[in-house]
Write an enzyme that holds these catalytic residues in place. Structure first.
Site, mmCIF file in Angstrom:
data_model
loop_
_atom_site.group_PDB
_atom_site.id
_atom_site.type_symbol
_atom_site.label_atom_id
_atom_site.label_comp_id
_atom_site.label_asym_id
_atom_site.label_seq_id
_atom_site.Cartn_x
_atom_site.Cartn_y
_atom_site.Cartn_z
ATOM 1 N N LYS A 78 0.844 -1.188 0.000
ATOM 2 C CA LYS A 78 0.000 0.000 0.000
ATOM 3 C C LYS A 78 0.887 1.248 0.000
ATOM 4 C CE LYS A 78 -3.985 1.577 2.825
ATOM 5 N NZ LYS A 78 -4.791 1.191 4.015
ATOM 6 N N SER A 154 -9.465 0.785 3.095
ATOM 7 C CA SER A 154 -8.688 1.655 2.242
ATOM 8 C C SER A 154 -7.565 0.939 1.497
ATOM 9 C CB SER A 154 -8.091 2.792 3.069
ATOM 10 O OG SER A 154 -7.192 2.292 4.054
ATOM 11 N N SER A 178 -9.727 -1.623 7.240
ATOM 12 C CA SER A 178 -9.150 -1.360 5.923
ATOM 13 C C SER A 178 -8.339 -2.504 5.343
ATOM 14 C CB SER A 178 -8.284 -0.098 5.971
ATOM 15 O OG SER A 178 -9.095 1.045 6.076
#
Length: 466
Positions: A78, A154, A178
């Protein structure tokens, strides 16, 4: 066509000299090149550096050296994890102006030390504030199982990249769900360890008292490999506990004898769509679980988690809100502004109440070892979907995707989202919830479900070449 190799298959083949790390990385880069344009998982791809790292692994093998348990395994992270020489975007436009990171985040460094090869960084909701990965600056990451739907967030790029077979392992972060929400929507495994179990050093935080980092994988064995490589004390993270690593891999063959199971009721039994309810029933029948437990005041825990998240996140970005308000993603901006207006007394009350809730849930784990609950109330929503129905009420989609994940993040419990095999539906996830520092129990339970055929990661349809 056969699906891409798992991490453990790749590492074993590279270590034995049956294949080269370079050939594996070359194949992964080709898959990314072929599919990323339609999925939008990656924000940076490190082709040159990845091939150089692969060549180094191959030289180690040729010299008879041990390249590590992740020998030659491509992975991606990420884009809130620091990567030396690269600007850490955190899904934002504002961060583009920052200088490149001087060193890797600890989690990135540990996967590299284990022989993993970093191939790129992945799309996310801006500043990790969201459950959909529909990013105003970098576009939406699409769900590989249905391109008209969200991948979740996310850490949407992380889950989608694994689901599509672009890489076998990725890293994400979890504040209120997330890791678990996108894992459920994309049909893969996602682990949120105990708060403080894995180092967050070099990972851009959203809400310091709630943030966790953890891995995604299509294989439970891969998830265990990654988790084992990530463990260990790190003085760079003040909340990372000085505790001996507990390898997860051996637990996969231990069975679940002695583990007392229960299903979360009340808050966690309301609002499920039919596919989610079917998945929960299927798991309960497979395990013959009839006991239920009530996590008291879970809805209030979710509200308190929101207050803490919004307050801590807005304070972290307050100077940017004051000077560069229009450069935020509009969806993120509005929630941060609202968070900045929360009275400090509310925040303090939420933190005090958090301690009460933690104590009540701890009492439950005196009588059970694992609690089962749905990960999300629904399958992945459509990209343009704004409302959904929960308990007969029409509610906004985005804030309610964390209905079942937020009360668990709130007190830092270790949770694994596992993909339930429902052939007729889009992916559905189940949360396995354990007492603090009992990640091993999660792996034991997931392995049992995997052996029974109840749990299985779903390879998304699409071009699996080369």
């Amino acid at each position: 066509m056969n699906p891409p190799a798992t991490a453990w298959q790749t590492a074993a083949a590279v270590s034995r000299g049956e294949t080269s790390a370079r050939s594996g990385v070359t194949a992964v880069l080709a898959r990314i090149e072929a599919q990323n344009a339609r999925l939008n998982c990656f924000t940076d791809i490190f082709s040159t550096a990845a091939l150089a790292a692969a060549d180094q692994i191959d030289r180690q093998v040729a010299a008879g050296q041990d390249p590590g348990p992740l020998a030659g395994v491509p992975f991606a992270v990420k884009n809130l994890f620091d990567v030396a020489g690269t600007t850490t975007l955190t899904g934002s436009k504002i961060n583009r102006d920052q200088p490149p990171a001087e060193q890797d985040a600890t989690a990135v460094a540990r996967l590299k030390q284990a022989g993993g090869i970093l191939v790129g960084t992945l799309n996310m909701d801006e500043y990790a504030y969201g459950f959909v990965t529909v990013n105003h600056h970098y576009g939406a990451t699409l769900n590989p199982h249905d391109l008209s739907r969200v991948a979740g967030g996310s850490s949407g790029g992380s889950a989608a990249a694994v689901s599509a077979g672009l890489v076998p392992l990725t890293l994400g972060s979890d504040t209120n769900g997330s890791i678990r929400v996108p894992a459920a929507f994309c049909g893969v495994y996602g682990l949120k360890p105990t708060y403080g179990r894995l180092s967050r050093a070099g990972a851009a935080l959203f809400s310091s008292s709630l943030d966790h980092v953890g891995p995604f994988a299509r294989s439970l064995q891969d998830l265990a490999l990654a988790y084992d490589a990530l463990q260990g004390y790190d003085p760079r993270d003040p909340v990372c506990r000085d505790q001996p690593p507990e390898p997860a891999l051996p637990s996969l063959n231990q069975g679940i004898e002695g583990l007392r199971l229960a299903i979360a009721d009340d808050h966690f039994a309301r609002g499920m769509s039919p596919p989610v309810a079917q998945a929960m029933q299927q798991v309960a029948e497979a395990l013959n679980v009839t006991q239920t437990v009530t996590l008291p005041e879970a809805a209030r825990a979710r509200a308190a988690a929101y207050l803490i998240t919004a307050s801590e996140g807005s304070q972290l970005h307050l100077s940017k809100l004051q000077t560069r308000l229009q450069d935020f993603d509009p969806a993120t901006r509005d929630r941060f502004v609202a968070g900045a207006l929360i009275p400090s007394s509310w925040y303090l009350q939420a933190q005090r109440w958090r301690r009460w809730y933690r104590d009540r849930v701890s009492e439950i784990f005196r009588s059970v070892a694992l609690i089962l609950a749905p990960t999300t109330p629904c399958i992945a929503p459509f990209l343009d979907q704004t409302t959904m129905s929960i308990d007969g009420k029409t509610v906004a989609v985005r804030p309610h995707l964390g209905l079942y994940t937020q009360p668990l993040s709130f007190i830092g419990l270790p949770v694994m989202s596992v993909p339930i095999h429902l052939p007729s539906a889009l992916p559905v996830g189940l949360q396995l919830i354990a007492a603090p520092s009992r990640e091993i129990d999660l792996f034991r339970m997931a392995a049992q479900l995997e052996r029974s055929g109840t749990v299985r990661a779903r390879m998304a349809p699409g071009d699996e070449s080369p």
